[in-house]
Structure formats: structure tokens, C-alpha cells
Design a protein around this motif. Structure first.
Motif, PDB file in Angstrom:
ATOM      1  N   VAL A 154      28.389  67.137  53.724  1.00 30.20           N
ATOM      2  CA  VAL A 154      29.318  66.240  54.427  1.00 30.20           C
ATOM      3  C   VAL A 154      28.614  64.936  54.798  1.00 30.20           C
ATOM      4  CG1 VAL A 154      30.752  65.955  56.484  1.00 30.20           C
ATOM      5  CG2 VAL A 154      30.729  68.135  55.283  1.00 30.20           C
ATOM      6  N   GLY A 155      27.360  65.037  55.238  1.00 26.49           N
ATOM      7  CA  GLY A 155      26.616  63.831  55.586  1.00 26.49           C
ATOM      8  C   GLY A 155      26.461  62.891  54.409  1.00 26.49           C
ATOM      9  N   MET A 156      26.146  63.439  53.236  1.00 24.71           N
ATOM     10  CA  MET A 156      25.983  62.616  52.045  1.00 24.71           C
ATOM     11  C   MET A 156      27.314  62.006  51.616  1.00 24.71           C
ATOM     12  SD  MET A 156      23.232  65.042  50.025  1.00 24.71           S
ATOM     13  CE  MET A 156      22.720  63.852  48.784  1.00 24.71           C
ATOM     14  N   ALA A 157      28.387  62.769  51.737  1.00 22.76           N
ATOM     15  CA  ALA A 157      29.708  62.242  51.396  1.00 22.76           C
ATOM     16  C   ALA A 157      30.120  61.131  52.353  1.00 22.76           C
ATOM     17  CB  ALA A 157      30.739  63.365  51.415  1.00 22.76           C
ATOM     18  N   ALA A 158      29.868  61.329  53.645  1.00 20.38           N
ATOM     19  CA  ALA A 158      30.233  60.319  54.639  1.00 20.38           C
ATOM     20  C   ALA A 158      29.478  59.022  54.408  1.00 20.38           C
ATOM     21  CB  ALA A 158      29.961  60.844  56.043  1.00 20.38           C
ATOM     22  N   ALA A 159      28.203  59.115  54.032  1.00 15.47           N
ATOM     23  CA  ALA A 159      27.411  57.907  53.757  1.00 15.47           C
ATOM     24  C   ALA A 159      27.993  57.146  52.576  1.00 15.47           C
ATOM     25  CB  ALA A 159      25.961  58.282  53.493  1.00 15.47           C
ATOM     26  N   ALA A 160      28.424  57.875  51.554  1.00 17.54           N
ATOM     27  CA  ALA A 160      28.997  57.227  50.378  1.00 17.54           C
ATOM     28  C   ALA A 160      30.310  56.529  50.718  1.00 17.54           C
ATOM     29  CB  ALA A 160      29.218  58.261  49.274  1.00 17.54           C
ATOM     30  N   ILE A 161      31.175  57.217  51.474  1.00 16.42           N
ATOM     31  CA  ILE A 161      32.462  56.622  51.832  1.00 16.42           C
ATOM     32  C   ILE A 161      32.261  55.414  52.742  1.00 16.42           C
ATOM     33  CG2 ILE A 161      34.647  57.017  53.039  1.00 16.42           C
ATOM     34  CD1 ILE A 161      34.421  59.973  52.190  1.00 16.42           C
ATOM     35  N   ALA A 162      31.384  55.548  53.732  1.00 13.68           N
ATOM     36  CA  ALA A 162      31.144  54.449  54.670  1.00 13.68           C
ATOM     37  C   ALA A 162      30.610  53.218  53.953  1.00 13.68           C
ATOM     38  CB  ALA A 162      30.174  54.898  55.765  1.00 13.68           C
ATOM     39  N   ALA A 163      29.670  53.436  53.024  1.00 17.59           N
ATOM     40  CA  ALA A 163      29.121  52.298  52.282  1.00 17.59           C
ATOM     41  C   ALA A 163      30.211  51.584  51.495  1.00 17.59           C
ATOM     42  CB  ALA A 163      28.013  52.784  51.348  1.00 17.59           C
ATOM     43  N   GLY A 164      31.150  52.372  50.949  1.00 19.72           N
ATOM     44  CA  GLY A 164      32.262  51.782  50.218  1.00 19.72           C
ATOM     45  C   GLY A 164      33.195  50.971  51.090  1.00 19.72           C
ATOM     46  N   HIS A 165      33.155  51.202  52.414  1.00 20.25           N
ATOM     47  CA  HIS A 165      33.968  50.446  53.365  1.00 20.25           C
ATOM     48  C   HIS A 165      33.183  49.306  54.015  1.00 20.25           C
ATOM     49  CE1 HIS A 165      36.667  53.910  53.001  1.00 20.25           C
ATOM     50  NE2 HIS A 165      37.598  53.162  53.564  1.00 20.25           N
ATOM     51  N   GLY A 166      31.986  49.018  53.502  1.00 24.54           N
ATOM     52  CA  GLY A 166      31.198  47.916  54.046  1.00 24.54           C
ATOM     53  C   GLY A 166      30.563  48.214  55.388  1.00 24.54           C
ATOM     54  N   VAL A 167      30.288  49.495  55.658  1.00 22.06           N
ATOM     55  CA  VAL A 167      29.659  49.906  56.920  1.00 22.06           C
ATOM     56  C   VAL A 167      28.173  50.146  56.673  1.00 22.06           C
ATOM     57  CG1 VAL A 167      29.585  51.721  58.689  1.00 22.06           C
ATOM     58  CG2 VAL A 167      31.789  50.915  57.796  1.00 22.06           C
ATOM     59  N   GLN A 168      27.319  49.643  57.553  1.00 25.78           N
ATOM     60  CA  GLN A 168      25.884  49.916  57.476  1.00 25.78           C
ATOM     61  C   GLN A 168      25.646  51.365  57.893  1.00 25.78           C
ATOM     62  OE1 GLN A 168      23.300  46.782  59.270  1.00 25.78           O
ATOM     63  NE2 GLN A 168      25.274  45.888  59.900  1.00 25.78           N
ATOM     64  N   THR A 169      24.715  52.036  57.197  1.00 23.36           N
ATOM     65  CA  THR A 169      24.484  53.443  57.481  1.00 23.36           C
ATOM     66  C   THR A 169      23.013  53.740  57.748  1.00 23.36           C
ATOM     67  OG1 THR A 169      24.285  53.916  55.106  1.00 23.36           O
ATOM     68  CG2 THR A 169      26.457  54.225  56.120  1.00 23.36           C
ATOM     69  N   ALA A 170      22.798  54.645  58.681  1.00 23.34           N
ATOM     70  CA  ALA A 170      21.483  55.240  58.918  1.00 23.34           C
ATOM     71  C   ALA A 170      21.701  56.742  58.961  1.00 23.34           C
ATOM     72  CB  ALA A 170      20.874  54.751  60.226  1.00 23.34           C
ATOM     73  N   VAL A 171      20.822  57.502  58.317  1.00 23.33           N
ATOM     74  CA  VAL A 171      20.980  58.952  58.277  1.00 23.33           C
ATOM     75  C   VAL A 171      19.689  59.616  58.722  1.00 23.33           C
ATOM     76  CG1 VAL A 171      22.696  58.845  56.432  1.00 23.33           C
ATOM     77  CG2 VAL A 171      20.281  59.132  55.847  1.00 23.33           C
ATOM     78  N   THR A 172      19.826  60.782  59.320  1.00 21.31           N
ATOM     79  CA  THR A 172      18.657  61.524  59.789  1.00 21.31           C
ATOM     80  C   THR A 172      18.447  62.778  58.959  1.00 21.31           C
ATOM     81  OG1 THR A 172      19.852  62.933  61.370  1.00 21.31           O
ATOM     82  CG2 THR A 172      19.124  60.757  62.147  1.00 21.31           C
ATOM     83  N   THR A 173      17.188  63.159  58.823  1.00 19.51           N
ATOM     84  CA  THR A 173      16.821  64.443  58.238  1.00 19.51           C
ATOM     85  C   THR A 173      15.515  64.890  58.852  1.00 19.51           C
ATOM     86  OG1 THR A 173      16.257  65.663  56.214  1.00 19.51           O
ATOM     87  CG2 THR A 173      15.670  63.321  56.276  1.00 19.51           C
ATOM     88  N   ARG A 174      15.358  66.179  59.030  1.00 21.60           N
ATOM     89  CA  ARG A 174      14.101  66.714  59.568  1.00 21.60           C
ATOM     90  C   ARG A 174      13.111  67.020  58.454  1.00 21.60           C
ATOM     91  NH1 ARG A 174      15.846  71.900  62.631  1.00 21.60           N
ATOM     92  NH2 ARG A 174      17.147  72.022  60.769  1.00 21.60           N
ATOM     93  N   GLN A 175      13.547  66.897  57.203  1.00 22.54           N
ATOM     94  CA  GLN A 175      12.695  67.289  56.086  1.00 22.54           C
ATOM     95  C   GLN A 175      12.397  66.086  55.197  1.00 22.54           C
ATOM     96  OE1 GLN A 175      13.653  71.134  54.265  1.00 22.54           O
ATOM     97  NE2 GLN A 175      15.352  71.326  55.708  1.00 22.54           N
ATOM     98  N   ALA A 176      11.149  65.643  55.225  1.00 24.47           N
ATOM     99  CA  ALA A 176      10.745  64.471  54.457  1.00 24.47           C
ATOM    100  C   ALA A 176      10.991  64.670  52.959  1.00 24.47           C
ATOM    101  CB  ALA A 176       9.270  64.156  54.720  1.00 24.47           C
TER     102      ALA A 176
END
Length: 315
Positions: A154-176
Motif C-alpha cells: 500500500v505504501g508503494m502504491a500510495a507513493a506512485a499515486i501521490a507522485a502522479g498528482h504532483g505531491v512531494q513524497t517521503a517514505v520510511t523503512t526500517r530496512q536499508a
């Protein structure tokens, strides 16, 4: 038909492949030949015994894609490609971990698709949840969105949709090791979002849930909005004190998957965007039905970056 049956609460080994009768069709329900099903953490928790309403044995699976075999709805005739999501699927009645599923007509979403079954199966719950969550946040072009739990499907999908709407995105992960798979303006492994946006993001989509929701309320900009749409860390926030923990003017909302049930129009738009290459389906791993226990173990060990899918049939 072959099905993966959760015989009792427990580890992945309680998922057993069994031969079951094909369900008999009744009014208001149609029989779907299942080709693939996306796997979800809610099924993992149900298997573990954390869904008190579920009675075992049960065929799990809150979503699937396939073709209508026997229809009781003239609007969705035999031969129609459909997706089905939620509606107590895999909980109150048997779900998508089977070669056939008897499903309420209200859950069926007819779609037109040229995607492979395993790709199509990665979309319904994931992208509908992502789209619904962003709608709940009321994102606007030029805004700044923090996604907590960025390596989830869901996080990866949300980033893709948001980018398509011209929204800046930052995402978190605990695993490098998973960071390279993420597509966002900022990928945060150890740092704080305030390091890149000192005033805080305008929106936070919190897919981790209980453990991070209070912190999300603290990092969002004053007057910003936090949407809790996942429960990777559990369901309940202990000792939650709304007046003390929600800054004045900051908005806290949630997304419930049921609000997107039956939204074939939204899913069709998502399918079209994936076919056009606008969105990535983010399929991490595909398992066969015989490998369902291994698929659950893979999810439980947090190995996936994206969606895990099980295939039921080959064309």
C-alpha cells in the motif's frame, strides 16, 4: 476443487491444501473461478487467531481476481473478468485461497484488463486502499506527504499515486536493504522527516499504525492531517489521550477498506494506469497454492517489498 484451508489458529503450518466441493450457487451470490489472489497481513493475523469473529476451518483471502463461472447477476454475466475485495470475504465466508469462490454480487467488480493474472491480483486491495487513503487526506498538488511503512504494498502504491498528482513524497523503512526498491523524493531509513521538511509534512499516511500514530501527530505540520490506514504494528494505541496527544488544529482520520468495496470505476482507472505504465504493480513474489504456507511465512518474516500473490490456475 483445491483450496488452502486454515484449520485452526496457529503458524503457517495450519494452512492445509484440501479437496472441497465446489460451492453451490444461491440467489445474490455468483461463482467465480479464481486465477490469483493477493495476500494481506489481515489474513496473517486471522490465521494467528486475532480475529475473534472468524470460525475455523475457513478458506482465507480477502481479495481475488478471476472469471465469473455461474452468475446470478445479469449485469455481470458468465465470462466476465472480475475482482472482489472485502465484504467479510475470507472471514464470514470462504475467500480467495481456492480454485472457486462463491461471492456476494455486491463485492464483484467487473473490469477489462490485459494484465497477467498475478499482476492484476496485486492491485485491488492495495491500490484501492492507497487511493482511498489519499482521498481521506484530501491531498493537493504541491503538498508534502510522509508515508510510514513505505515498503508495504500500500505504501508503494500510495507513493506512485501521490507522485502522479504532483505531491512531494517521503517514505520510511526500517530496512536499508529495501530502500533501493522505493520510488520517492526522500527515502528515510534512520533520519527524521523534519530533517528534510523542517516545518513538517502537510499529510502523513500512517500504515504502521498503533506504534507510530502519536508520533505522526507530532511531526505533521500544525493544521496538517494524519490518516491511519494500516496496522502493521497492531490495532490499539495504548493509553491514548486525544486532547493531550492531538495538537490543536491537527486532523486525525482513518481509512476503512469497506468504503471502496464495489468501486469498479476506481479499480478500472487503476488498471488502465498500470497498463499504460503510469503506476507500477509492485509485485514482490508469486507463490503457487501448494506454497501457501511458505507465502505466509514470507509475509510473517517481513521479507516482502511490495505485494505477495498466490496463483490458483494457469490458462
Amino acid at each position: 476443487m483445491r483450496a488452502a484451508v486454515c484449520v485452526r489458529a496457529g503458524g503457517p503450518e495450519v494452512l492445509e491444501i484440501r479437496e472441497l466441493p465446489v460451492p453451490a450457487v444461491r440467489d445474490g451470490w455468483s461463482l467465480v473461478r479464481v486465477y490469483a489472489a493477493g495476500l494481506n497481513r489481515s489474513e496473517l493475523r486471522t490465521r494467528q487467531g486475532h480475529s475473534p469473529s472468524v470460525v475455523f476451518p475457513r478458506v482465507l483471502g480477502i481479495e481475488c481476481v478471476g472469471v465469473v463461472e455461474i452468475s446470478t447477476n445479469p449485469a455481470v454475466p458468465e465470462g466476465t473478468t472480475v475482482a472482489a475485495v472485502m465484504g467479510e470475504m475470507g472471514r464470514a465466508y470462504d475467500g480467495g485461497y481456492a480454485e472457486f469462490a462463491l461471492l456476494p454480487n455486491a463485492t464483484l467488480m467487473p473490469i477489462t484488463s490485459t494484465l497477467p493474472w498475478e499482476v492484476l491480483a496485486a492491485l485491488p486491495e492495495t491500490y484501492l486502499t492507497a487511493q482511498g487513503s489519499l482521498d481521506a487526506l484530501a491531498i493537493e498538488r504541491g503538498g508534502r506527504l510522509l508515508i510510514r511503512g513505505g515498503t508495504s504494498s500500500v505504501g508503494m502504491a500510495a507513493a506512485a499515486i501521490a507522485a502522479g498528482h504532483g505531491v512531494q513524497t517521503a517514505v520510511t523503512t526500517r530496512q536499508a536493504r529495501k530502500a533501493a526498491a522505493l520510488t520517492a523524493d526522500h527515502v528515510l531509513v534512520d533520519g527524521s522527516v523534519l530533517d528534510v521538511w523542517p516545518d513538517g509534512p502537510d499529510y502523513v499516511l500512517d500504515l504502521v499504525g498503533a506504534r507510530t500514530a502519536v508520533d505522526s501527530l507530532q511531526v505533521v505540520r500544525p493544521g496538517g492531517t494524519v490518516c491511519v490506514a494500516g496496522s502493521l504494528s497492531g490495532w490499539l494505541i495504548e493509553a491514548f489521550e486525544p486532547i493531550a496527544m492531538i495538537p490543536s488544529g491537527t486532523r486525525l482520520t482513518a481509512f476503512h477498506s469497506e468504503t471502496m468495496r464495489g468501486r469498479a470505476d476506481v479499480l478500472q482507472r487503476i488498471v488502465d494506469e498500470v497498463q499504460a505504465g503510469v503506476y507500477r504493480p509492485n509485485v514482490d513474489q508469486v507463490f503457487k497454492l501448494d506454497e501457501i504456507a511458505a507465502a505466509h511465512r514470507y509475509m510473517e518474516d517481513d521479507q516482502a517489498t511490495g505485494k505477495v500473490v498466490v496463483t490458483l490456475r494457469q490458462e
